[in-house]
Structure formats: C-alpha cells, structure tokens
Design a protein around this motif. Structure first.
Motif, PDB file in Angstrom:
ATOM      1  N   VAL A 144       0.847  -1.181   0.000  1.00  0.00           N
ATOM      2  CA  VAL A 144       0.000   0.000   0.000  1.00  0.00           C
ATOM      3  C   VAL A 144       0.887   1.237   0.000  1.00  0.00           C
ATOM      4  CG1 VAL A 144      -0.139  -0.086   2.520  1.00  0.00           C
ATOM      5  CG2 VAL A 144      -1.865   1.187   1.265  1.00  0.00           C
ATOM      6  N   ALA A 145       0.413   2.315  -0.605  1.00  0.00           N
ATOM      7  CA  ALA A 145       1.168   3.569  -0.635  1.00  0.00           C
ATOM      8  C   ALA A 145       0.229   4.739  -0.380  1.00  0.00           C
ATOM      9  CB  ALA A 145       1.876   3.754  -1.973  1.00  0.00           C
ATOM     10  N   PHE A 146       0.622   5.588   0.558  1.00  0.00           N
ATOM     11  CA  PHE A 146      -0.093   6.819   0.873  1.00  0.00           C
ATOM     12  C   PHE A 146       0.702   7.964   0.259  1.00  0.00           C
ATOM     13  CE2 PHE A 146      -0.788  10.202   4.319  1.00  0.00           C
ATOM     14  CZ  PHE A 146      -1.883  10.733   3.662  1.00  0.00           C
ATOM     15  N   VAL A 147       0.116   8.636  -0.729  1.00  0.00           N
ATOM     16  CA  VAL A 147       0.863   9.626  -1.501  1.00  0.00           C
ATOM     17  C   VAL A 147       0.030  10.888  -1.711  1.00  0.00           C
ATOM     18  CG1 VAL A 147       2.171   7.835  -2.715  1.00  0.00           C
ATOM     19  CG2 VAL A 147       0.051   8.712  -3.724  1.00  0.00           C
ATOM     20  N   HIS A 148       0.703  11.947  -2.136  1.00  0.00           N
ATOM     21  CA  HIS A 148      -0.012  13.167  -2.497  1.00  0.00           C
ATOM     22  C   HIS A 148       0.215  13.457  -3.983  1.00  0.00           C
ATOM     23  CE1 HIS A 148       4.013  14.910  -1.672  1.00  0.00           C
ATOM     24  NE2 HIS A 148       3.669  15.835  -2.540  1.00  0.00           N
ATOM     25  N   GLU A 149      -0.806  14.019  -4.597  1.00  0.00           N
ATOM     26  CA  GLU A 149      -0.790  14.361  -6.016  1.00  0.00           C
ATOM     27  C   GLU A 149      -0.961  15.863  -6.144  1.00  0.00           C
ATOM     28  OE1 GLU A 149      -2.953  12.324  -9.711  1.00  0.00           O
ATOM     29  OE2 GLU A 149      -4.350  13.493  -8.497  1.00  0.00           O
ATOM     30  N   CYS A 153      -0.810  18.251 -11.787  1.00  0.00           N
ATOM     31  CA  CYS A 153       0.314  17.368 -12.139  1.00  0.00           C
ATOM     32  C   CYS A 153      -0.071  15.925 -11.825  1.00  0.00           C
ATOM     33  CB  CYS A 153       1.575  17.769 -11.380  1.00  0.00           C
ATOM     34  SG  CYS A 153       2.073  19.494 -11.614  1.00  0.00           S
ATOM     35  N   PRO A 154      -0.891  15.289 -12.659  1.00  0.00           N
ATOM     36  CA  PRO A 154      -1.394  13.947 -12.357  1.00  0.00           C
ATOM     37  C   PRO A 154      -0.267  12.929 -12.181  1.00  0.00           C
ATOM     38  CG  PRO A 154      -2.548  14.906 -14.233  1.00  0.00           C
ATOM     39  CD  PRO A 154      -1.392  15.796 -13.946  1.00  0.00           C
ATOM     40  N   LEU A 155      -0.470  12.006 -11.251  1.00  0.00           N
ATOM     41  CA  LEU A 155       0.491  10.930 -11.058  1.00  0.00           C
ATOM     42  C   LEU A 155       0.391   9.918 -12.198  1.00  0.00           C
ATOM     43  CD1 LEU A 155      -0.033  10.255  -7.236  1.00  0.00           C
ATOM     44  CD2 LEU A 155       1.877  11.453  -8.306  1.00  0.00           C
ATOM     45  N   ARG A 156       1.493   9.215 -12.440  1.00  0.00           N
ATOM     46  CA  ARG A 156       1.498   8.142 -13.435  1.00  0.00           C
ATOM     47  C   ARG A 156       1.140   6.846 -12.711  1.00  0.00           C
ATOM     48  NH1 ARG A 156       5.808  11.442 -14.574  1.00  0.00           N
ATOM     49  NH2 ARG A 156       7.218  10.163 -13.296  1.00  0.00           N
ATOM     50  N   VAL A 157      -0.127   6.499 -12.734  1.00  0.00           N
ATOM     51  CA  VAL A 157      -0.624   5.366 -11.954  1.00  0.00           C
ATOM     52  C   VAL A 157      -0.575   4.093 -12.796  1.00  0.00           C
ATOM     53  CG1 VAL A 157      -2.545   4.447 -10.629  1.00  0.00           C
ATOM     54  CG2 VAL A 157      -2.151   6.917 -10.687  1.00  0.00           C
ATOM     55  N   PRO A 158       0.183   3.088 -12.359  1.00  0.00           N
ATOM     56  CA  PRO A 158       0.195   1.815 -13.095  1.00  0.00           C
ATOM     57  C   PRO A 158      -1.205   1.202 -13.124  1.00  0.00           C
ATOM     58  CG  PRO A 158       2.023   1.913 -11.529  1.00  0.00           C
ATOM     59  CD  PRO A 158       1.111   3.077 -11.221  1.00  0.00           C
ATOM     60  N   PRO A 159      -1.547   0.512 -14.189  1.00  0.00           N
ATOM     61  CA  PRO A 159      -2.894  -0.090 -14.280  1.00  0.00           C
ATOM     62  C   PRO A 159      -3.093  -1.163 -13.224  1.00  0.00           C
ATOM     63  CG  PRO A 159      -1.477  -0.849 -16.073  1.00  0.00           C
ATOM     64  CD  PRO A 159      -0.745   0.259 -15.399  1.00  0.00           C
ATOM     65  N   GLY A 160      -4.353  -1.273 -12.778  1.00  0.00           N
ATOM     66  CA  GLY A 160      -4.722  -2.350 -11.875  1.00  0.00           C
ATOM     67  C   GLY A 160      -4.662  -2.027 -10.401  1.00  0.00           C
ATOM     68  N   LEU A 161      -4.173  -0.847 -10.014  1.00  0.00           N
ATOM     69  CA  LEU A 161      -4.100  -0.499  -8.598  1.00  0.00           C
ATOM     70  C   LEU A 161      -5.444   0.005  -8.096  1.00  0.00           C
ATOM     71  CD1 LEU A 161      -0.656   1.327  -8.187  1.00  0.00           C
ATOM     72  CD2 LEU A 161      -1.192  -1.105  -8.088  1.00  0.00           C
ATOM     73  N   ASP A 162      -5.750  -0.314  -6.844  1.00  0.00           N
ATOM     74  CA  ASP A 162      -6.956   0.207  -6.198  1.00  0.00           C
ATOM     75  C   ASP A 162      -6.626   1.533  -5.544  1.00  0.00           C
ATOM     76  OD1 ASP A 162      -8.419  -2.047  -6.886  1.00  0.00           O
ATOM     77  OD2 ASP A 162      -7.763  -3.124  -5.099  1.00  0.00           O
ATOM     78  N   ARG A 163      -7.555   2.465  -5.590  1.00  0.00           N
ATOM     79  CA  ARG A 163      -7.315   3.818  -5.083  1.00  0.00           C
ATOM     80  C   ARG A 163      -8.460   4.276  -4.195  1.00  0.00           C
ATOM     81  NH1 ARG A 163      -7.597   8.173  -9.626  1.00  0.00           N
ATOM     82  NH2 ARG A 163      -9.790   7.585  -9.441  1.00  0.00           N
ATOM     83  N   ARG A 164      -8.088   4.920  -3.088  1.00  0.00           N
ATOM     84  CA  ARG A 164      -9.068   5.596  -2.247  1.00  0.00           C
ATOM     85  C   ARG A 164      -8.594   7.017  -2.027  1.00  0.00           C
ATOM     86  NH1 ARG A 164     -12.163   1.690   1.876  1.00  0.00           N
ATOM     87  NH2 ARG A 164     -13.369   3.596   1.983  1.00  0.00           N
ATOM     88  N   VAL A 165      -9.530   7.955  -2.048  1.00  0.00           N
ATOM     89  CA  VAL A 165      -9.216   9.368  -1.853  1.00  0.00           C
ATOM     90  C   VAL A 165      -9.394   9.711  -0.383  1.00  0.00           C
ATOM     91  CG1 VAL A 165      -9.787  11.737  -2.486  1.00  0.00           C
ATOM     92  CG2 VAL A 165      -9.950   9.913  -4.200  1.00  0.00           C
ATOM     93  N   THR A 203      12.799  17.092  -6.553  1.00  0.00           N
ATOM     94  CA  THR A 203      12.656  15.636  -6.632  1.00  0.00           C
ATOM     95  C   THR A 203      11.275  15.162  -6.205  1.00  0.00           C
ATOM     96  OG1 THR A 203      13.516  15.268  -4.395  1.00  0.00           O
ATOM     97  CG2 THR A 203      15.125  15.353  -6.180  1.00  0.00           C
ATOM     98  N   VAL A 204      10.464  16.059  -5.618  1.00  0.00           N
ATOM     99  CA  VAL A 204       9.092  15.717  -5.245  1.00  0.00           C
ATOM    100  C   VAL A 204       8.222  15.839  -6.488  1.00  0.00           C
ATOM    101  CG1 VAL A 204       7.121  16.294  -3.786  1.00  0.00           C
ATOM    102  CG2 VAL A 204       9.451  16.532  -2.891  1.00  0.00           C
ATOM    103  N   ASP A 205       7.587  14.744  -6.889  1.00  0.00           N
ATOM    104  CA  ASP A 205       6.827  14.724  -8.149  1.00  0.00           C
ATOM    105  C   ASP A 205       5.791  15.844  -8.207  1.00  0.00           C
ATOM    106  OD1 ASP A 205       8.162  12.464  -9.131  1.00  0.00           O
ATOM    107  OD2 ASP A 205       6.830  11.115  -8.049  1.00  0.00           O
TER     108      ASP A 205
END
Length: 341
Positions: A144-149, A153-165, A203-205
């Motif tokens: 699991v990863a907790f990240v900010h977008e 500047c949309p993140l490059r999300v690999p296909p198939g991951l589940d996401r919660r906002v 370096t922060v996306d």
C-alpha cells in the motif's frame, strides 16, 4: 556492454517522459548519469535510439523497434517478481509493507495499525517520489502507498491499482521566519512574497511544476532555490527563504505557518494498493466501497480497516495543527465533525 532490464526501463522512461530531464527525475537519478547511460546503450547497439531536439527526445525508427520489444520484457519481469514475492509472503507470515510520501499523519496511522494488527510485521518505506512508490506497489515491493498528487500534475498510476481518496483537496500553506513582515497576518497574500526567495524540492513529483504554474498565474517571477526541505527549514528560520508546506505542519519558535489567500496551491491525498494486498496482512477484503476505485479499471476491494486508521490519524494531525484547524473552521470542513477513531 550487455543490456539489462534496468537499461530497458531507462529507455521506456525516456520515451514516456519525452525528455532526459523528466525521465531522470522519474528514475531517481541525475540527468548526466542518464545521458551517459543512454550513450552507452546506443554505442552497444551501434545506432541512436532517440533524436535529441529542442523540445525533447523522440524515438528513432530503431528506437521504436527496441521499445516495442522492451515493454513486454519489462512487464514480464514485473509479473515474475510480483509472483515470487507473493509466494514468499505466504510463507513468511502476515506483513503489511507501507510506502509513503512525507505526512504528519504517519505516526498516528502506524500506531493504530499496530494496535489493530498485533501479529503483523508492519514496515515503512519513505520516498519523496509518489510515482516511485506506485511503481513499487505495482511491482509487488509494497502492499500500500499513501501519496499526495500535486494539483495540475497527475500521477502516473500503473494499471490495476486500487485507489481511495483521503482528501480531495488539501491546501498548501507557507512557512516563514517568525520575523518575516507577513508572519503577523492570519492569511498571506502571494503578492507580499514576490521578493522572497522560494525554496522547492524538485525531486518531489509535481512540486516544482505546480508552484511554477501558481506563481506564473499570479504574475510573479521570484528567485527560486532548489533543495531538500530539511535544508529549507534552516534557511527559512533565518529569513533566507520561504517554502510551501503541508497545513498539518506545526510552527517553531523561529518559524510560522500561514495559509495563502484563496489557497492557490493544493494537493490530493490518495491511498493506493494492489488487489489482494491486504490479505497478506491478515485483513480480509472488505468488498467494493463507493470511495474506492481501481485506477482506470473499475471497482476493487477496499481495505476499509487500513483506510479508516489513516483517516483517523489524518484528522488527529489536522486538529493538532492550530492554523490548519482555524482554516478548517473558516471553510466549514466536514473533517471537524468526523467521528473519532
């Protein structure tokens, strides 16, 4: 030189990013290092794979041919690694591997998870790059990863991951020296910071691109310093710089945190996981939730317990930050009325 999977990943990153600079940031390496690596790859193949133009890099005919063969190989390697790690996980006992960008909610989240899952080995991997963490989740290195977008500047999300906002839009505040002329105001105007040196971590996306867009929209072109935020805090304290910061940041004796007028800087807080990732931690899948979606691919399982603990930890951190709590009150945020964990 014998080509390796890392070389193929570099070629795909250059093609996807369209420039050596952006690809280097995505790969977590310097541009000169990536340029040298590309030159060695091309020398080993005997021809250029990319044409260098003022607007970026474009694959040559040979480059397109190499990329078409490289991408399936990389995908196959990712599947191999993911399946091998999953097999190892099943024999190693329950564990939950968490990745995260910086957040003051982390301590409370980990505390809650350890209380909920006393027999689970919970690990934490920090990274300034949200995209790097998402690649780790997709490849099986993290659960699991907790990240900010950053907004715009949309993140490059690999296909198939589940996401919660977690938070649809979190405003970004500004940190200033306590004796800064604007420090005594409850809300700071961007125009009042036009002559200050801004510090940003490139370096922060998305961080630099997002700030540059906001400053440009405001008609400002202040001097900008690039560096990590640990260095920034020491410069801010003595009045040498200012920097954007999370609203959950707490002030210090030599530094204050203030909101910006109309909240021009914002991020979205997101929790990503692989399908079935929570089962390895001894958490049963909770089924589809209206707040959960599989990025680009419909609905997926929720991991409701992990999300609920993160939500409670974020609320705790938000309410402990006085300036942010005032902002939440002014904006009638539902976060103020959320049930306690």
């Amino acid at each position: 030189m014998e080509l390796e999977v890392r070389h193929l990943r570099a070629l795909c990153a250059i093609a996807d990013a369209g420039s050596l600079h952006k690809a280097a940031r995505q790969l977590g390496m310097s541009q000169p290092s990536l340029t040298t690596q590309l030159r060695r790859i091309e020398n080993s193949l005997g021809a250029e794979l990319f044409s260098r133009e003022r607007t970026g890099c474009r694959p040559t005919l040979l480059g397109h041919s190499v990329l078409s063969r490289a991408r399936p190989l990389i995908a196959g390697m990712a599947v191999l690694v993911s399946e091998a790690r999953a097999a190892a996980d099943r024999s190693a006992g329950p564990r939950l591997r968490i990745g995260s960008t910086a957040s003051r909610a982390l301590a409370g989240w980990l505390r809650r998870l350890r209380e909920r899952l006393p027999g689970t080995d919970i690990s934490l991997q920090m990274d300034v790059s949200a995209n790097a963490l998402l690649r780790e989740v997709a490849g099986g290195g993290l659960d699991v990863a907790f990240v900010h977008e950053v907004e715009g500047c949309p993140l490059r999300v690999p296909p198939g991951l589940d996401r919660r906002v977690l938070v649809e839009r979190e405003p970004q505040f500004i940190s200033l020296a306590r004796d800064h002329p604007a420090a005594g105001r409850p809300v700071v105007e961007l125009a009042d910071l036009a002559s200050d040196r801004w510090m940003i971590d490139p370096t922060v996306d998305g961080e630099w691109d997002g700030l540059r867009r906001v400053l440009s929209d405001a008609g400002l072109n202040p001097p900008v310093l690039h560096g990590d935020y640990l260095t920034a805090s020491s410069l801010i304290a003595v009045g040498e710089a200012i920097a954007p910061c999370q609203p959950t940041s707490v002030p210090r004796e030599d530094m204050v945190v203030r909101p910006l007028r109309d909240d021009p800087l914002g991020v979205r807080l997101l929790l990503f996981s692989r399908p079935g990732a929570y089962e390895g931690a001894g958490i049963a899948s909770s089924g589809t939730s209206p707040d959960t979606d599989r990025a680009g691919d419909g609905d997926g399982p929720g991991g409701a317990e992990v999300y609920a603990d993160l939500e409670a930890a974020y609320r705790e951190a938000a309410l402990q930050a006085g300036v942010y709590r005032q902002w939440l009150t002014r904006n009638k945020s539902p976060l103020l009325h959320a049930p306690a964990a």
